[in-house]
Scaffold this motif. Structure first.
Motif, PDB file in Angstrom:
ATOM      1  N   ILE A  76      -4.668  13.200   2.935  1.00 47.16           N
ATOM      2  CA  ILE A  76      -3.409  12.536   3.478  1.00 47.16           C
ATOM      3  C   ILE A  76      -3.443  11.117   3.199  1.00 47.16           C
ATOM      4  O   ILE A  76      -2.152  10.675   2.864  1.00 47.16           O
ATOM      5  N   VAL A  77      -4.442  10.552   3.344  1.00 49.43           N
ATOM      6  CA  VAL A  77      -4.186   8.766   3.120  1.00 49.43           C
ATOM      7  C   VAL A  77      -4.014   8.508   1.642  1.00 49.43           C
ATOM      8  O   VAL A  77      -3.692   7.299   1.374  1.00 49.43           O
ATOM      9  N   ARG A  94       6.719   7.626  11.662  1.00 50.53           N
ATOM     10  CA  ARG A  94       6.970   8.477  10.785  1.00 50.53           C
ATOM     11  C   ARG A  94       5.881   9.080  10.152  1.00 50.53           C
ATOM     12  O   ARG A  94       5.648  10.383   9.926  1.00 50.53           O
ATOM     13  N   ARG A 132       5.681  17.047   2.633  1.00 47.54           N
ATOM     14  CA  ARG A 132       6.383  16.109   3.750  1.00 47.54           C
ATOM     15  C   ARG A 132       5.791  14.851   4.117  1.00 47.54           C
ATOM     16  O   ARG A 132       6.474  13.773   4.606  1.00 47.54           O
ATOM     17  N   TYR A 133       4.453  14.646   3.650  1.00 50.41           N
ATOM     18  CA  TYR A 133       3.918  13.361   3.712  1.00 50.41           C
ATOM     19  C   TYR A 133       4.566  12.219   2.898  1.00 50.41           C
ATOM     20  O   TYR A 133       4.646  10.855   3.158  1.00 50.41           O
ATOM     21  N   PHE A 134       5.220  12.698   2.140  1.00 53.60           N
ATOM     22  CA  PHE A 134       6.139  11.877   1.258  1.00 53.60           C
ATOM     23  C   PHE A 134       7.647  11.650   1.676  1.00 53.60           C
ATOM     24  O   PHE A 134       8.498  10.962   1.082  1.00 53.60           O
ATOM     25  N   ASP A 135       7.664  12.307   2.673  1.00 52.81           N
ATOM     26  CA  ASP A 135       9.291  12.233   3.204  1.00 52.81           C
ATOM     27  C   ASP A 135      10.322  12.770   2.420  1.00 52.81           C
ATOM     28  O   ASP A 135      11.487  12.170   2.388  1.00 52.81           O
ATOM     29  N   LYS A 138       1.324   4.181  -3.015  1.00 54.91           N
ATOM     30  CA  LYS A 138       0.879   5.281  -2.857  1.00 54.91           C
ATOM     31  C   LYS A 138       2.131   6.253  -2.985  1.00 54.91           C
ATOM     32  O   LYS A 138       2.057   7.567  -3.477  1.00 54.91           O
ATOM     33  N   ARG A 139       3.383   5.979  -2.670  1.00 53.87           N
ATOM     34  CA  ARG A 139       4.570   6.858  -3.009  1.00 53.87           C
ATOM     35  C   ARG A 139       4.712   7.171  -4.314  1.00 53.87           C
ATOM     36  O   ARG A 139       5.206   8.182  -4.706  1.00 53.87           O
ATOM     37  N   GLU A 180      -4.071   4.554   9.857  1.00 53.69           N
ATOM     38  CA  GLU A 180      -3.679   4.462  11.146  1.00 53.69           C
ATOM     39  C   GLU A 180      -2.519   5.439  11.612  1.00 53.69           C
ATOM     40  O   GLU A 180      -2.624   5.844  12.820  1.00 53.69           O
ATOM     41  N   ASP A 181      -1.894   6.065  10.647  1.00 52.73           N
ATOM     42  CA  ASP A 181      -0.763   6.986  11.010  1.00 52.73           C
ATOM     43  C   ASP A 181      -1.471   8.398  11.317  1.00 52.73           C
ATOM     44  O   ASP A 181      -1.049   9.065  12.231  1.00 52.73           O
ATOM     45  N   ARG A 204       4.336  13.130  10.702  1.00 47.79           N
ATOM     46  CA  ARG A 204       3.985  13.987   9.564  1.00 47.79           C
ATOM     47  C   ARG A 204       2.415  14.652   9.731  1.00 47.79           C
ATOM     48  O   ARG A 204       2.445  15.783   9.448  1.00 47.79           O
ATOM     49  N   TYR A 226       2.179  18.934   1.884  1.00 45.43           N
ATOM     50  CA  TYR A 226       1.943  17.505   1.040  1.00 45.43           C
ATOM     51  C   TYR A 226       3.140  16.972   0.784  1.00 45.43           C
ATOM     52  O   TYR A 226       3.162  15.944   1.021  1.00 45.43           O
ATOM     53  N   GLU A 276       0.784  -1.335  -0.001  1.00 44.31           N
ATOM     54  CA  GLU A 276      -0.006   0.032  -0.010  1.00 44.31           C
ATOM     55  C   GLU A 276       0.776   1.345  -0.109  1.00 44.31           C
ATOM     56  O   GLU A 276       0.655   2.088  -0.830  1.00 44.31           O
ATOM     57  N   ARG A 277       1.812   1.410   1.062  1.00 44.88           N
ATOM     58  CA  ARG A 277       2.753   2.738   1.042  1.00 44.88           C
ATOM     59  C   ARG A 277       3.280   2.730  -0.099  1.00 44.88           C
ATOM     60  O   ARG A 277       3.445   4.097  -0.397  1.00 44.88           O
ATOM     61  N   ARG A 303     -10.021   3.838  10.100  1.00 45.82           N
ATOM     62  CA  ARG A 303      -9.735   3.091   8.919  1.00 45.82           C
ATOM     63  C   ARG A 303     -11.038   2.843   8.234  1.00 45.82           C
ATOM     64  O   ARG A 303     -10.863   3.142   6.884  1.00 45.82           O
ATOM     65  N   THR A 317      -1.444   9.672   0.166  1.00 48.51           N
ATOM     66  CA  THR A 317       0.033   9.653   0.341  1.00 48.51           C
ATOM     67  C   THR A 317       0.714   8.413   1.014  1.00 48.51           C
ATOM     68  O   THR A 317      -0.062   7.738   1.482  1.00 48.51           O
ATOM     69  N   PRO A 318       1.834   8.318   1.001  1.00 52.73           N
ATOM     70  CA  PRO A 318       2.502   7.209   1.860  1.00 52.73           C
ATOM     71  C   PRO A 318       1.826   7.090   3.487  1.00 52.73           C
ATOM     72  O   PRO A 318       2.281   6.101   4.007  1.00 52.73           O
ATOM     73  N   VAL A 319       1.373   8.211   3.837  1.00 48.90           N
ATOM     74  CA  VAL A 319       0.826   8.188   5.307  1.00 48.90           C
ATOM     75  C   VAL A 319      -0.782   7.428   5.029  1.00 48.90           C
ATOM     76  O   VAL A 319      -1.483   7.819   4.529  1.00 48.90           O
ATOM     77  N   ASN A 320      -0.548   6.358   6.075  1.00 47.56           N
ATOM     78  CA  ASN A 320      -1.856   5.481   6.186  1.00 47.56           C
ATOM     79  C   ASN A 320      -3.023   6.137   7.182  1.00 47.56           C
ATOM     80  O   ASN A 320      -2.647   6.971   8.010  1.00 47.56           O
ATOM     81  N   ARG A 366      -4.076  -2.625  12.142  1.00 46.75           N
ATOM     82  CA  ARG A 366      -2.528  -2.370  11.510  1.00 46.75           C
ATOM     83  C   ARG A 366      -2.129  -1.297  12.304  1.00 46.75           C
ATOM     84  O   ARG A 366      -2.731  -0.283  12.997  1.00 46.75           O
ATOM     85  N   LEU A 367      -0.887  -1.573  12.768  1.00 44.11           N
ATOM     86  CA  LEU A 367      -0.070  -0.395  13.328  1.00 44.11           C
ATOM     87  C   LEU A 367       0.418   0.528  12.894  1.00 44.11           C
ATOM     88  O   LEU A 367       0.952   0.570  11.810  1.00 44.11           O
ATOM     89  N   PRO A 368       0.282   1.883  13.387  1.00 44.67           N
ATOM     90  CA  PRO A 368       0.679   3.026  12.906  1.00 44.67           C
ATOM     91  C   PRO A 368       2.129   2.995  12.622  1.00 44.67           C
ATOM     92  O   PRO A 368       2.998   2.445  13.504  1.00 44.67           O
ATOM     93  N   SER A 369       2.638   3.649  11.434  1.00 49.30           N
ATOM     94  CA  SER A 369       4.227   4.124  11.369  1.00 49.30           C
ATOM     95  C   SER A 369       4.385   5.378  12.241  1.00 49.30           C
ATOM     96  O   SER A 369       3.622   6.400  11.908  1.00 49.30           O
TER      97      SER A 369
END
Lengths: 331, 265
Positions: free
Chosen positions: B101-102, B10, A127-130, A100-101, B109-110, B14, A125, A96-97, B260, B104-107, B5-8
């Motif tokens: 936000i979801v 990182r 920053r959400y992608f680090d 989305k990246r 749970e984050d 963010r 925004y 998933e991540r 979620r 993006t790589p931020v899920n 799911r456990l949050p990350s």
């Protein structure tokens, strides 16, 4: 549950390589038997499609066809009920991540961060992608330039017009320099001028080699932007090809639209029978599909049936949709 | 799909950072009312009602000394509760901030974990400011309101207390469909906790089962910890801290699961 998708991803990788080897263009997205059901209805009833790197692939269909749900599955906002969905060889469910990246998303509804100014929307925004701060700053400048919003950098989001908001959404979707950009109805609700500006930007993106996937219920948008498209209706893909090919496959090159009194319209089909490939009655109009429009007009004129108004045009995707579903795209 | 799911960390950071960026713009304008509210209680009840409380006060404390640390705890509850109810609901349903936000790589749970942390941070920031005011007031009055150096541990405690109330508020938020439902949460949960957690009177002196019931509520323990740190703690505080940690940890995954479901169909 965990092992399944991963094996799937591996087998896809080898397929992708084979395809590249064959020189047919790299596949960046593959859906097979993709389904999504909700508690009370099935939104997507098993679709298969492939998107190649660098192309613009469209989903054309009326509201409620399942386009948005399909898009949401691509960017992991909806979890497929069954089937496979892989982006750049990665299973959307298990990676998933990572998926989305790599993608950019322009949603149907504006969800810009109204607590942040225009440029801040891009910075936060990013920053959400680090992404490194410096890189995000630089990209934000470039992207504002690209979507012609540089002079609005410090403005509040609520001060922007609908077209500007859409452009900012596009800029935001590009902050991570994605391989794939998913756009859900990118011009719905925009005035014609704003639409053309968005189209320009999207064409520029495909020119730069980005892969675009977009949904639309405007056939002109699909015809203008898409290299290939599929027509979706009622959760299924009912046709898929290049816009021109779809038209030549399903309908005759020319269309004559006759408007007349209902009694007159009823007489016309038998009159044009020999020279028409097909006829369709849509409300007050009779659509005659043909390769010889002159012959059709001549026949109608000779018959003496009183026609109020005749429109001669080239066949469009709208006609394809009509042919395949018996309905118009936009009511 | 199954399981939580456990949050990350990182991703959570963010989301925290996004809120901090916005807070930095407004903090000066919103800090004042947040200081005023507990001060009003302190003045009205501490000086007003306190004047009627006989010599010797409660457990050897003047009435103002007695209620001041409790107000630190309730202030953290209010800060975190508003953040995890109205503010979170607006970001979820009205601004659609989380939808953006979801993707993006931020899920999802984050997002929830980031909001917990942010509500905790906000509670700690307001609490620290109020603690500063209490300390200063103590310097100019005959009896200090904060008398123990252990009080330096109050801000981190308020962070945890804030996270605890954020988990509770987020749980409620994850279940409701309209912002109007918060009237229930504040009337039936937050206000009773505020009144019956030993801030204004010792709940232990009530007949059974009142103290036993209080033991099972979250603010009661937060008040105990704050009062102990403000006046010099005993080992009993460790039980209260353990209670807060266990309760928070046990409940924290539930809102993550529900949120979620709301964000990812």
């Amino acid at each position: 549950m965990e092992a399944g998708p991963r094996t799937g991803a591996l087998s896809l990788n080898t397929q992708t390589e084979k395809r590249t080897g064959a020189g047919t263009g790299q596949t960046t997205l593959v859906a097979r038997g993709l389904k999504k059901s909700y508690a009370d209805f099935e939104a997507v009833k098993g679709v298969d499609f492939e998107v190649h790197r660098g192309e613009c692939f469209g989903f054309l269909g009326p509201n409620g066809a399942g386009k948005t749900t399909t898009m949401k599955m691509i960017y992991a906002a909806a979890v497929p009920t069954s089937g496979e969905l892989e982006v750049a060889g990665l299973d959307v469910r298990s990676a998933e991540r990572e998926v989305k990246r790599r993608i950019g998303v322009v949603p149907q509804e504006n969800n810009l961060d109204e607590d942040l100014k225009v440029k801040e929307n891009l910075l936060v925004y990013g920053r959400y992608f680090d992404l490194p701060r410096k890189l995000v700053r630089q990209r934000a400048e470039e992207l504002l330039e690209f979507v012609q919003l540089s002079d609005k950098a410090g403005a509040k989001v609520e001060q922007l017009s609908g077209g500007m908001k859409r452009r900012l959404l596009i800029a935001r979707a590009l902050i991570n320099d994605p391989d794939l950009v998913v756009l859900d109805e990118p011009t719905t609700g925009l005035d014609p001028q704003a639409r053309h500006l968005v189209w320009d930007k999207l064409r520029q993106l495909t020119g730069e080699g980005k892969t675009l996937i977009l949904t639309t219920h405007y056939m002109d948008e699909a015809a203008q932007l898409c290299d290939r498209l599929c027509i979706m209706e009622n959760g299924r893909i009912i046709a898929e090809d290049a816009p021109r090919a779809l038209i030549s496959e399903h309908v005759s090159p020319e269309v004559l639209e006759f408007r007349a009194a209902p009694e007159a319209l009823e007489k016309l089909p038998s009159i044009v029978e020999d020279v028409a490939d097909d006829v369709d009655r849509i409300g007050e109009a009779l659509l005659v599909y043909t390769s010889d429009s002159e012959a059709v007009t001549r026949k109608v004129r000779e018959s003496g049936v009183e026609v109020r108004n005749t429109l001669h045009r080239q066949a469009s995707l709208e006609d394809v949709f009509l042919k395949l579903t018996g309905r118009r795209l936009v009511d | 799909m199954g399981g939580v799911r456990l949050p990350s960390p990182r991703g959570a950071f963010r989301v925290w950072q996004r809120n901090a960026t916005i807070f930095r713009k407004y903090w000066k304008t919103i800090l004042l009312p947040n200081l005023f509210e507990p001060l009003l209680y302190l003045v009205a009840l501490g000086l007003g009602l306190g004047a009627f409380i006989r010599e010797g006060g409660i457990n050897g404390l003047t009435y103002t000394q007695y209620i001041a640390p409790g107000l630190l705890a309730s202030n953290a509850m209010f800060a975190a509760s508003f953040e995890s109810t109205f503010n979170t609901f607006i970001r979820l349903k009205i601004g659609r901030i989380y939808d953006a936000i979801v993707s993006t790589p931020v899920n999802a749970e984050d997002v929830v974990a980031g909001e917990y942390l942010w509500a905790g941070t906000r509670a700690a920031l307001y609490g620290t400011a109020f603690l500063g005011v209490l300390t200063a007031l103590g310097l100019v009055s005959e009896a200090p309101l904060i008398s123990s150096p252990w009080a330096l541990l109050i801000p981190p405690v308020l962070l945890v207390v804030g996270i605890m109330f954020s988990v509770m508020g987020t749980l409620f938020t994850s279940l409701i469909s309209s912002i109007d439902f918060y009237a229930y949460y504040f009337t039936l949960v937050v206000t009773p906790l505020f009144l019956f957690s030993g801030i204004f009177f010792p709940i232990e002196d009530f007949p059974s089962p009142v103290p036993e019931i209080a033991w099972f509520t979250p603010l009661y323990h937060a008040v105990n910890v704050c009062r102990a740190l403000a006046t010099g703690p005993s080992l009993g505080v460790l039980v209260d801290i353990a209670w807060i940690l266990v309760f928070t940890a046990a409940l924290s995954l539930l809102p993550i699961r529900f949120m979620r479901k709301r964000l990812i169909s």
